[in-house]
Write a protein that holds these residues in place. Structure first.
Motif, short mmCIF file in Angstrom:
data_model
loop_
_atom_site.label_atom_id
_atom_site.label_comp_id
_atom_site.label_asym_id
_atom_site.label_seq_id
_atom_site.Cartn_x
_atom_site.Cartn_y
_atom_site.Cartn_z
N GLU A 84 -7.64 9.53 22.29
CA GLU A 84 -7.85 10.10 23.65
C GLU A 84 -6.86 9.73 24.37
O GLU A 84 -6.47 10.30 25.41
N TYR B 1 -0.56 14.05 28.00
CA TYR B 1 -1.10 15.09 28.79
C TYR B 1 -0.89 15.05 30.69
O TYR B 1 -0.04 15.84 31.37
N TRP C 196 -2.96 19.76 21.77
CA TRP C 196 -3.91 19.46 20.86
C TRP C 196 -3.62 19.52 19.76
O TRP C 196 -4.17 19.11 18.49
N SER D 140 -13.45 18.23 24.08
CA SER D 140 -13.17 18.07 25.29
C SER D 140 -11.67 17.97 26.28
O SER D 140 -11.57 18.28 27.11
N PHE D 141 -10.33 17.95 25.26
CA PHE D 141 -9.12 17.52 25.61
C PHE D 141 -8.99 19.06 26.38
O PHE D 141 -7.67 19.06 26.93
N THR E 185 -8.92 20.23 29.95
CA THR E 185 -7.83 20.24 31.15
C THR E 185 -7.30 21.17 31.42
O THR E 185 -6.22 21.12 32.31
N VAL F 6 -11.92 13.90 29.65
CA VAL F 6 -12.09 13.91 28.58
C VAL F 6 -12.73 12.75 27.95
O VAL F 6 -12.23 12.89 26.39
#
Lengths: 266, 313
Positions: free
Chosen positions: A58, A65, A130, A143-144, A147, A232
């Motif tokens: 992550e 990110y 991703w 969950s990323f 963003t 995230v």
């Protein structure tokens, strides 16, 4: 709205975004092919705890990110700044305003059209990133992808400002400059000042001024920083104030833009 | 029934400081009958485009209002029945001719089911069928103007506003546009025309209005406005008319001009006309023609505008 998409295609906004996104993804592929990812994880996980592996991945995702968000938003502002001024050009605006559509509908159509363009482009890059990270580390953290929403929402707030200045000046320069100023300088500065101002000064006027300004100005630093990262990492959003006040800013800017557009003579 | 009613329209443009800047329209009122072609004339800066822009909701009036088909211009739905070709129109250059019509047709509320058919028909009408799939950035000015006309007709409007429709169009194209306008009139459409080309306006319009510096100076039919009151041209088949007039002892104030073995004489006043006819008949001359004299629209326009300029000074 769909014609804004068409306009973006015609003005090569998509091509431009795709090339930039493609280069970023290609760089990521090259880096991933050059390094032994397991060694990196091992070096970052000194305790060897297998539960830490997900957190480290992550962090890698968030590092990438952080690197691309600024670039993406700068490009998005640049690419979309001319959508409203183009519609308001002499000879074009007459054609639009003489149609049986309200001025509010016209402006909102341009706004959501611009948003759709940016949403598609940002989704492409974030999804690509991703997928690469997920394949490489065999770790699927959905969950990323949230963003995307944070970047698009932050853009939506700044885009409302571009729309307002687009209507006001019938050009794109003023809006772009102010949006960049808020995003790069003012929002990060105010986020810091809001916390530190009581330490920096005892003058109540300065304190009220900074805190007042903090609530008025969109909180791009928090939206793309702590809020996005918390989602995230699974920590969740602990303070909805930046989202709510930024959303209010968006509504206010669009409201002002509509009122101004409805009153304006062309 | 009136298709357009303009009721006391005034438009004042203010400077950014709020001081009075320009009075573009001053209490302008008139009507345009349904199914007619109406021409609005005026020099540059007369307020013609401002007037159209107010009617179409592009600019707001300072005072006054207008009605389109008995509906206030504030109701934007009425624009479903309106077509508009603006001056210096600018379409997105990345669209093709057919896409322009489709896009603006959708915006204008044209029936989606009939839009494709209508698009093809209009491109045929304005002779752009062979170019319909070309990007409009490759079009000439005349072609853009013809496309603009097609765009103004895409929603089958009841009233069509055309601002300088023949601008940049060659003489053949102009004739074609005039024919289209005549055809539209025959279909019962109302056409509101802004043009600098007085000769063209004269050819197609039923009524005209002359505007200068925001003031409506004259309104009426072209015939009414251009007719010279009590002035006639008489054509007579005679050989020695000048001598006959001189020897008659009558005091005609005439200057006969010899034309093709006969004479052409301009006569002022009904009384003198009758006396002169009596004289000609008494001499057994053959009167070939008596025509009321007219001034050209251009002469009329220049005279009216010049008079108004003097009045304003």
């Amino acid at each position: 709205m769909l014609y804004t998409l068409r306009e973006a295609f015609a003005r090569k906004v998509f091509l431009f975004f795709m090339i930039i996104s493609g280069l970023i993804l290609l760089t990521e592929i090259v880096i991933f092919s050059m390094v032994d990812t397991e060694k990196i994880i091992a070096s970052l996980n000194s305790t060897g705890d297998p539960l830490m592996r997900g957190q480290i991945i992550e962090k890698i995702e968030l590092a990438v990110y952080s690197f691309i968000t600024s670039l993406l938003l700068l490009l998005a502002i640049f690419a979309s700044a001319s959508f409203v001024p183009n519609m308001l050009e002499k000879g074009t605006v007459d054609l639009f305003l003489s149609k049986p559509i309200s001025r509010s509908q016209l402006l909102l159509g341009k706004y959501f059209g611009g948003l759709l363009v940016v949403f598609i482009n940002i989704s492409f890059l974030i999804l690509g990133m991703w997928l690469l990270v997920s394949f490489k580390f065999s770790y699927w953290d959905f969950s990323f992808l949230s963003t995307i929403l944070f970047i698009v929402f932050t853009f939506a707030v700044l885009y409302s400002l571009l729309v307002f200045f687009g209507v006001l000046t019938q050009g794109s320069t003023a809006g772009m400059m102010i949006a960049y100023f808020i995003y790069i300088i003012l929002s990060p500065l105010l986020a810091q000042a809001y916390i530190q101002i009581d330490v920096w000064t005892e003058n109540k006027i300065y304190i009220y001024l900074v805190k007042g300004l903090y609530y008025i100005v969109p909180k791009t630093a928090e939206l793309l920083g702590t809020d996005a990262i918390n989602v995230v990492t699974g920590a969740g959003i602990d303070d909805y104030q930046p989202i709510i006040t930024s959303f209010l800013f968006l509504i206010l800017m669009l409201g002002f833009s509509i009122v101004l557009f409805r009153k304006k003579d062309f | 029934m009136n298709a357009i009613e303009i009721i006391g329209l005034t438009k004042i443009y203010f400077s950014s400081g709020g001081r009075k800047k320009v009075e573009a329209l001053k209490d302008v009122s008139f009507e345009v009958a349904t199914g007619s072609i109406f021409g609005l004339l005026g020099p540059n800066g007369a307020g013609k485009t401002t007037l159209i822009k107010i009617i179409l909701g592009i600019t707001h009036p300072t005072t006054g209002t207008a009605m389109l088909l008995n509906t206030s211009i504030d109701n934007y739905f009425i624009r479903r029945k309106i077509g508009y070709l603006p001056e210096n129109h600018k379409y997105p250059t990345y669209l093709t001719g057919v896409e322009v019509l489709k896009y603006f047709g959708q915006l204008a509320g044209a029936e989606p089911t009939s839009l494709k058919k209508k698009t093809d028909e209009l491109l045929e009408l304005v002779k752009l069928s062979n170019w319909k799939k070309n990007k409009i950035k490759t079009y000439s000015k005349g072609m853009m103007q013809r496309l603009g006309l097609a765009q103004a007709l895409i929603n089958d409007p009841e009233i069509i506003f055309l601002d300088e429709p023949t601008d940049g169009v060659d003489p053949i194209g102009r004739k074609e546009i005039r024919d289209i306008l005549a055809d539209l009139k025959a279909q019962g459409k109302t056409i509101f025309l802004n043009s600098h080309l007085l000769s063209e306006v004269e050819l197609v319009t039923d009524r005209i209005a002359i505007l200068n510096k925001g003031v409506l100076l004259k309104i009426g039919s072209v015939t009414e406005l251009t007719e010279k009151k009590e002035e006639y041209k008489i054509s007579v088949d005679a050989e020695n008319l000048i001598e006959e007039i001189a020897s008659s002892g009558r005091s005609f104030h005439l200057k006969p001009q010899k034309i093709n073995g006969g004479y052409s004489i301009n006569v002022s006043g009904d009384e003198e006309l009758n006396l002169f006819i009596d004289f000609l008949r008494s001499k057994n001359y053959l009167i070939k023609e008596i025509v009321p004299l007219k001034s050209s629209l251009e002469d009329l326009f220049i005279n009216i505008v010049n008079e108004s300029e003097k009045g304003m000074k």
